[in-house]
Design an enzyme around this catalytic site. Structure first.
Site, PDB file in Angstrom:
ATOM      1  N   MET A  27       0.792 -30.434 -15.562  1.00 50.45           N
ATOM      2  CA  MET A  27       0.279 -29.371 -16.329  1.00 50.45           C
ATOM      3  C   MET A  27      -1.213 -29.137 -16.326  1.00 50.45           C
ATOM      4  O   MET A  27      -1.937 -29.937 -16.379  1.00 50.45           O
ATOM      5  CB  MET A  27       0.909 -29.944 -17.877  1.00 50.45           C
ATOM      6  CG  MET A  27       2.305 -29.793 -18.089  1.00 50.45           C
ATOM      7  SD  MET A  27       3.154 -28.183 -17.813  1.00 50.45           S
ATOM      8  CE  MET A  27       2.802 -27.292 -19.180  1.00 50.45           C
ATOM      9  N   CYS A  28      -1.377 -27.919 -16.226  1.00 49.90           N
ATOM     10  CA  CYS A  28      -2.540 -27.353 -15.882  1.00 49.90           C
ATOM     11  C   CYS A  28      -3.186 -26.291 -17.066  1.00 49.90           C
ATOM     12  O   CYS A  28      -2.218 -26.225 -18.164  1.00 49.90           O
ATOM     13  CB  CYS A  28      -2.975 -26.658 -14.750  1.00 49.90           C
ATOM     14  SG  CYS A  28      -2.124 -27.617 -13.274  1.00 49.90           S
ATOM     15  N   ARG A  29      -4.227 -25.866 -17.044  1.00 51.46           N
ATOM     16  CA  ARG A  29      -4.321 -24.864 -18.099  1.00 51.46           C
ATOM     17  C   ARG A  29      -5.276 -23.747 -17.077  1.00 51.46           C
ATOM     18  O   ARG A  29      -5.822 -23.898 -16.275  1.00 51.46           O
ATOM     19  CB  ARG A  29      -5.616 -25.062 -19.010  1.00 51.46           C
ATOM     20  CG  ARG A  29      -5.339 -26.644 -19.882  1.00 51.46           C
ATOM     21  CD  ARG A  29      -4.488 -26.016 -20.880  1.00 51.46           C
ATOM     22  NE  ARG A  29      -3.035 -26.279 -20.743  1.00 51.46           N
ATOM     23  CZ  ARG A  29      -2.146 -25.822 -21.506  1.00 51.46           C
ATOM     24  NH1 ARG A  29      -2.198 -25.595 -22.902  1.00 51.46           N
ATOM     25  NH2 ARG A  29      -0.812 -25.798 -20.898  1.00 51.46           N
TER      26      ARG A  29
END
Length: 301
Positions: free
Chosen positions: A1-3
């Site tokens: 999961m990234c931003r």
């Protein structure tokens, strides 16, 4: 999961005013994200990338690094000098045991198009060969990395009649995005692992992004937007200024860049957002088998 975050405006902004200076900037989110679904790995330290355009109708520029965003001196230097009216920024946390390499860092570029992704394609290893076989030769050869995200971009390009065009209508980008999600879902039919498809794409003039999951019950990865006349600091605190009813600035981000809650709106789960060349914002529900109107209503309340 990234931003990730994206910024689109009628006038350029200094990258530092997006990437480093706000209270909850994308750099802050690289080590202190608040709304991540996967809490086992709170860091987004597997590289970063920024993309920006100097002029509409011309290819953008991308800078990526495998270093954590919070410790990259070159990023700090560039952010204090570069201005742009259309910016993509991404901090990465690996999924699917993919390597930490520059070729696997978002965003990616093909002609004038730029793409980034927050999430994962569940069961990607089971459809990777099938996806690759479906690609036209020039698009297949353009894939440099190993991520599900870049392959999703390749599939998106494959949905366009001519991905090398300098300019696309937002309707073309919207249709290609919906077809990409539809095709992935068709190939993933029967897969137990949930996919999170927060995609963003631009040609330098229009932007299309999604907040999407292959669950009819769970929420997708977080995504917010803010619009107004200017995003700037007042007395040291960044705000979205609303001096008139025009939307001269639109910011979309995995997490709000500021703690002014009234400045930010939640993009409902399984929704597509369009920013037109004239800065108009359109929200479209993605009404496939994972669409749940009661969930959307709860998210908006």
């Amino acid at each position: 999961m990234c931003r990730f975050l994206l910024y689109k405006s009628n006038s350029p902004i200094l990258l530092a005013d997006l990437l480093t200076r706000p209270a909850h900037s994308i750099i802050m989110q690289s080590f202190n994200c608040k709304l991540r679904i996967d809490l086992r790995r709170p860091m987004n330290g597997d590289g970063f990338g920024i993309g920006w355009y100097d002029e509409p109708g011309t290819p953008g520029c991308i800078f990526t690094s495998t270093l954590p965003a919070w410790g990259n001196l070159n990023l700090q230097r560039l952010a204090e000098k570069i201005k742009s009216a259309l910016v993509f920024a991404h901090v990465r946390a690996t999924t699917g045991d993919t390597a930490t390499s520059e070729s696997n860092c978002h965003p990616w570029q093909f002609g004038n198009l730029m793409w980034m992704h927050n999430g994962n394609i569940g069961g990607f290893d089971k459809i990777k060969r099938r996806l690759q076989n479906a690609l036209r030769e020039d698009i297949y050869l353009a894939v440099q990395g190993t991520t599900d995200s870049e392959h999703a971009f390749a599939l998106f390009l494959n949905m366009l009649d001519d991905p090398t065009k300098p300019v696309f209508s937002f309707q073309e980008l919207r249709t290609a995005m919906l077809r990409t999600i539809e095709q992935l879902n068709e190939w993933l039919e029967g897969e137990d692992e949930i996919s999170l498809m927060n995609f963003a794409v631009t040609d330098g003039q229009s932007v299309v992004c999604t907040r999407y999951t292959t669950s009819s019950e769970l929420e997708a990865a977080s995504l917010f937007y803010s619009s107004g006349s200017e995003f700037r600091a007042d007395d040291g605190q960044y705000r979205m200024i609303k001096a008139n009813k025009r939307e001269d600035v639109v910011v979309v981000a995995s997490e709000p860049l500021t703690y002014e809650r009234s400045d930010w709106l939640v993009i409902p789960t399984n929704t597509l957002l369009v920013i037109t060349p004239k800065q108009n914002v359109h929200l479209h529900p993605i009404k496939d088998k994972y669409w749940n109107p009661s969930r959307s209503l709860a998210t908006s309340s």
